[in-house]
Enzyme design. Structure first.
Site, PDB file in Angstrom:
ATOM      1  N   HIS A 155      41.233  36.166  46.146  1.00  0.00           N
ATOM      2  CA  HIS A 155      40.156  36.303  45.171  1.00  0.00           C
ATOM      3  C   HIS A 155      39.762  34.914  44.696  1.00  0.00           C
ATOM      4  CE1 HIS A 155      43.574  37.090  42.054  1.00  0.00           C
ATOM      5  NE2 HIS A 155      43.364  35.814  42.177  1.00  0.00           N
ATOM      6  N   CYS A 196      36.684  38.805  41.666  1.00  0.00           N
ATOM      7  CA  CYS A 196      35.469  38.442  42.368  1.00  0.00           C
ATOM      8  C   CYS A 196      35.851  38.017  43.777  1.00  0.00           C
ATOM      9  CB  CYS A 196      34.759  37.298  41.643  1.00  0.00           C
ATOM     10  SG  CYS A 196      33.255  36.736  42.459  1.00  0.00           S
ATOM     11  N   ASN A 253      45.599  34.518  47.110  1.00  0.00           N
ATOM     12  CA  ASN A 253      45.639  35.955  46.831  1.00  0.00           C
ATOM     13  C   ASN A 253      44.320  36.645  47.179  1.00  0.00           C
ATOM     14  OD1 ASN A 253      48.305  36.018  45.908  1.00  0.00           O
ATOM     15  ND2 ASN A 253      47.682  35.351  43.858  1.00  0.00           N
TER      16      ASN A 253
END
Length: 383
Positions: free
Chosen positions: A289, A324, A287
């Site tokens: 991240h 992040c 995804n």
């Protein structure tokens, strides 16, 4: 059954000299558990028959059955069928790797073997290893349910709407850490969490004794993959999930860590800060991240080395605040907790020797990424 990479094939002498009996080659599959000084009754062997052929045979995994009104992967074959059906051995191995539905088809179970690269300095599985097992079982649960879409654990209706799952909070309780070569089984199931969330629980047991080793619970919400904004769960997605909901708690209510995790600041007393933590390309998941498990290693970077050497982490609660990406630099912060939460330690066996509060934040603007709380017990008490 052990994972396929831990199954040894025992041939009588040279394979080329093995006798063919009606085009059947006899194989023995044995568990890789520690066999030194082990009595014969504790060694587990499974003899199967596999058809011998000069060309590889394609494994057929297309058979499906109805589970909770949904078409899903077929449950594993009984051991007695292995000797009579040449394809049964292949299917049993595939089932062991991918997992199966149990307990009324609401619970999904997968078996793992602790490998050498999944243990720490004390030769036991790490918290990161356990979290990887939880994640793998959850994803295979979705894939085997028959409602899986193209996304990383997303359903078909979610994929159509470009939606993905993101975890907001997870709590893991560890009774003990397994050793290299141990076989464990992971059970997982889901339930609704409020109007727009989903709860996923796990229990890890010793595969043979059925002793409960780890309990975990988590809360998930939906995010738009393109806008990266949280979204309500569409009614179509709710209808996909509803047949799989099970009202059962892995972590008892009285032991659930639901208290707010305090925010650490530079002014917090006795704080340890490690800066310059940089996500690598391989730390990213499908995804785009940072994989949730990667945060654990960064959190432990700021824990005093004497704690890591002499104490076991018996509980970890993670609260995810923002995404992040690979371009971010992080800071890891750890501080001893001033008090031990009475509400979360009613059980005498779960009273920790020490507790820490943690924070992962962006180095540039100091924005919170993950808040965490950990509990630790002296290792000698659990040996």
């Amino acid at each position: 059954m052990a994972a396929i990479s831990n199954i040894s094939l025992q041939f009588p002498g040279n394979l080329t000299d093995a006798k063919k009996d009606n085009n059947v080659l006899r194989l023995s599959f044995c568990s890789p558990r520690n066999t030194t000084n082990m009595s014969s009754e504790k060694r587990r062997f499974l003899s199967v028959s596999a058809s011998y052929s000069d060309s590889p045979r394609k494994i057929d995994t297309a058979n499906r059955v109805n589970v909770n009104g949904i078409h899903v992967a077929e449950a594993p074959l009984q051991a007695g069928k292995l000797a009579n059906d040449p394809s049964a051995a292949d299917e049993a191995i595939v089932t062991s790797l991918r997992g199966r539905f149990v307990e009324g088809k609401f619970v999904f179970r997968q078996i793992f073997v602790i490998r050498s690269y999944e243990i720490g300095p004390d030769k036991t599985a790490t918290m990161e290893t356990l979290m990887n097992f939880l994640q793998e079982t959850a994803l295979n649960h979705v894939t085997s349910s028959g409602i899986g879409g193209e996304g990383f654990g997303a359903t078909r209706e979610m994929s159509l709407r470009k939606l993905i799952w993101v975890v907001t909070r997870i709590q893991v309780q560890v009774q003990r850490y397994n050793k290299w070569g141990d076989e464990i089984e992971v059970d997982t199931w889901v339930d609704a969490a409020g109007k727009n969330g989903m709860r996923r629980d796990w229990i890890i047991r010793d595969h043979y004794t059925k002793e409960i080793i780890t309990r975990a619970t988590s809360t998930w919400v939906i995010m738009n993959r393109q806008t990266r904004r949280l979204s309500k769960i569409p009614e179509e997605v709710k209808q996909e999930l509803l047949p799989f909901y099970l009202n059962r708690l892995a972590v008892p209510t009285e032991e659930t860590d639901c208290e707010k995790i305090d925010k650490l600041t530079d002014e917090t007393a006795q704080i340890r800060i490690l800066s310059g933590l940089a996500p690598r390309w391989n730390d990213m998941d499908a995804n785009q991240h940072v994989n949730n498990v990667k945060y654990i290693g960064w959190i432990l970077e700021s824990v005093p080395i004497e704690v890591l050497e002499h104490y076991n982490m018996t509980s970890m609660t993670l609260e995810f605040r923002r995404e992040c990406t690979q371009s971010n630099l992080l800071e890891s912060m750890t501080c001893p907790t001033a008090r031990v939460m009475e509400s979360n330690n009613n059980s005498k066996n779960r009273k920790p020797d020490m507790q820490y509060t943690h924070l992962l934040r962006l180095q540039q603007d100091k924005a919170d990424v993950v808040r965490a709380r950990t509990e630790w017990n002296f290792k000698q008490k659990h040996q």
